[in-house]
Design a protein around this motif. Structure first.
Motif, mmCIF file in Angstrom:
data_model
loop_
_atom_site.group_PDB
_atom_site.id
_atom_site.type_symbol
_atom_site.label_atom_id
_atom_site.label_comp_id
_atom_site.label_asym_id
_atom_site.label_seq_id
_atom_site.Cartn_x
_atom_site.Cartn_y
_atom_site.Cartn_z
ATOM 1 N N THR A 116 26.556 5.224 -1.754
ATOM 2 C CA THR A 116 27.330 4.885 -1.510
ATOM 3 C C THR A 116 28.917 4.301 -2.363
ATOM 4 O OG1 THR A 116 27.236 4.103 0.338
ATOM 5 C CG2 THR A 116 26.350 6.453 0.292
ATOM 6 N N GLN A 117 28.604 3.783 -2.476
ATOM 7 C CA GLN A 117 29.930 3.027 -2.474
ATOM 8 C C GLN A 117 29.240 2.996 -4.408
ATOM 9 O OE1 GLN A 117 29.681 -1.297 -1.365
ATOM 10 N NE2 GLN A 117 28.658 -0.278 0.247
ATOM 11 N N HIS A 118 28.657 3.306 -5.577
ATOM 12 C CA HIS A 118 28.907 3.921 -7.034
ATOM 13 C C HIS A 118 30.004 4.023 -7.123
ATOM 14 C CE1 HIS A 118 24.707 2.573 -6.780
ATOM 15 N NE2 HIS A 118 25.384 1.592 -6.402
ATOM 16 N N PRO A 119 30.848 5.104 -6.384
ATOM 17 C CA PRO A 119 32.058 6.168 -7.478
ATOM 18 C C PRO A 119 33.065 5.019 -6.824
ATOM 19 C CG PRO A 119 31.056 6.980 -5.326
ATOM 20 C CD PRO A 119 30.711 5.595 -5.296
ATOM 21 N N TRP A 120 32.980 3.904 -6.610
ATOM 22 C CA TRP A 120 33.976 2.798 -7.089
ATOM 23 C C TRP A 120 33.683 1.707 -7.233
ATOM 24 C CZ3 TRP A 120 37.920 3.656 -2.568
ATOM 25 C CH2 TRP A 120 37.773 4.554 -1.945
ATOM 26 N N TYR A 121 35.194 1.283 -7.743
ATOM 27 C CA TYR A 121 35.326 -0.191 -7.851
ATOM 28 C C TYR A 121 36.325 -1.336 -6.503
ATOM 29 C CZ TYR A 121 40.231 -0.618 -8.743
ATOM 30 O OH TYR A 121 41.668 -0.342 -8.201
ATOM 31 N N CYS A 122 35.428 -2.608 -6.938
ATOM 32 C CA CYS A 122 36.312 -3.465 -5.998
ATOM 33 C C CYS A 122 36.741 -4.842 -6.587
ATOM 34 C CB CYS A 122 35.846 -3.771 -4.612
ATOM 35 S SG CYS A 122 33.523 -3.771 -4.457
ATOM 36 N N THR A 123 37.735 -5.269 -5.823
ATOM 37 C CA THR A 123 37.941 -6.269 -6.091
ATOM 38 C C THR A 123 38.846 -7.192 -5.669
ATOM 39 O OG1 THR A 123 38.681 -5.231 -8.653
ATOM 40 C CG2 THR A 123 39.031 -7.818 -8.597
#
Length: 420
Positions: A164-171
């Motif tokens: 479910t987090q694959h559509p995201w980037y996070c830094t």
């Protein structure tokens, strides 16, 4: 901080996202991916799998109550700089389709700001105030992985553990207290994966540097207030004296060589200050006044290794005991053996870890040990202070070669003592 980007400039984000999703599916199913995960991702996935998390669904997203969120905000040192952090991204948030979240040291999201459209998508993911975003709770994500690794992390698309987090980037990057080195929380910038820009890494680095610089300015203001508070006391006192805050940072020094910091004082124990020897701390509003306890004052310490490590301390006017971690007991044992010559940070690194590459860890451990015992360890090189007398209690034996603690140690220099 150094570059920790998940992509290179010019990367085709759509193609890279597809490749990483295929990599994720292959690794999780036990297959052989065409693209190998980065080392930081591989380590995190291993931890997530060991925790029993499932990648094919959203893991638990329990939210803290509003009053608990507010309580954590009030207690967080980052509350002093959250307005400054908001200014870093407010001008670009909508145009760049990103969010900034700030967590506490437990990985609980306390503040969130940014694009309204992206906030709505984040709500559906449980990426909101009061949610815990550690690896144990939601798998590989930049916040939790930055906490676990103790370093900045950027993740892109399929590098996340949960699908479910694959559509995201996070830094994300940790923020440390510039006074103590303690972890205060994490600053994270996230958004839709296909909007990731290489400058996001620089944005997060700027936010963290700003936060720590502002925290230091607040610290200097508090020291100045402390100086003003104790000015009447100092005007009527004679002899050497230090005025320090609760973390041992020096606001005023008189009759003693200038120093920036001593171990954090405690009312129930004598402390050792370089140049003053054994000292008695006196509580004042916002800090402590520290004066010498007397020319003959000494601190007598006994390192008990007969069971779980314990140190027993007797000072000029107090006695107390404190449990020690195995690492702290090993440090005291090695410094005791080294005597007045002491040990450099490199020698301690080699002695405890087997190589010279752990200088940062050594300094952190010494800092924690000083918080427990006071300034019983001098620096450059590290050695027991002149006013400290340390003895060993090995239990049923008086020989290190027969001490179970020494035999069980994983530190090369401590283990070598069993061969003496």
């Amino acid at each position: 901080m150094g570059s920790f980007s998940a992509i290179e400039p010019g990367t085709d984000l759509s193609r890279r996202a597809r490749d990483l999703v295929r990599m994720h599916d292959a690794v999780i199913s036990g297959g052989r991916p065409d693209v190998q995960p980065r080392a930081v991702v591989q380590r995190s996935w291993s931890r997530a799998l060991s925790s029993g998390l499932t990648p094919d669904g959203a893991n638990a997203r329990a939210l803290l109550a509003v009053d608990e969120i507010e309580r954590r905000r009030r207690r967080s040192a980052l509350a002093e700089v959250i307005a400054d952090l908001d200014q870093v991204i407010s001008a670009v948030a909508d145009a760049s389709h990103l969010l900034m979240v700030v967590t506490d040291a437990d990985g609980v999201i306390l503040w969130r700001s940014g694009s309204a459209r992206v906030r709505a998508r984040a709500d559906a993911l449980g990426f909101r105030e009061g949610a815990t975003w550690t690896e144990e709770a939601v798998g590989t994500n930049a916040i939790g992985t930055a906490i676990a690794e103790g370093a900045p992390v950027q993740l892109f698309s399929g590098e996340h553990f949960e699908q479910t987090q694959h559509p995201w980037y996070c830094t994300a990057a940790p923020v440390h207290d510039p006074r103590t080195g303690d972890l205060l929380g994490v600053v994270d910038v996230s958004g839709p994966a296909l909007t990731l820009h290489p400058t996001v890494v620089a944005l997060v680095e700027t936010a963290v540097r700003l936060a720590q610089a502002q925290l230091w300015r607040h610290h200097e203001s508090r020291l100045e207030r402390l100086r003003l508070t104790v000015a009447p006391v100092l005007a009527s006192s004679a002899g050497p004296v230090l005025v320090v805050d609760d973390n041992g940072w020096v606001a005023h020094a008189s009759g003693v060589a200038a120093t920036k910091r001593v171990a954090a004082p405690r009312s129930d124990r004598t402390v050792t200050v370089p140049g003053l020897g054994a000292c008695s701390p006196e509580r004042v509003t916002g800090g402590w006044v520290i004066r010498p306890a007397g020319e003959d004052a000494r601190i007598v310490m006994r390192l008990d290794l007969s069971g779980s490590p314990v140190v027993v301390v007797s000072g000029s006017d107090s006695s107390w005991r404190a449990p020690l971690s195995s690492r702290h007991a090993e440090i005291l044992l090695l410094l005791h053996r080294a005597g007045a010559r002491g040990l450099s940070v490199t020698e301690l690194s080699c002695g405890l870890y087997g190589d010279p590459d752990h200088a940062v860890a050594i300094r952190a451990e010494i800092s924690r040990l000083r918080r427990t015992l006071g300034s019983v360890i001098d620096g450059r090189p590290y050695r027991l202070a002149d006013s400290v007398h340390l003895s060993l209690d090995l239990g049923r034996t008086d020989r290190l070669t027969e001490c179970d603690f020494v035999r069980r140690s994983t530190s090369p220099a401590v283990r070598a003592l069993s061969d003496d």
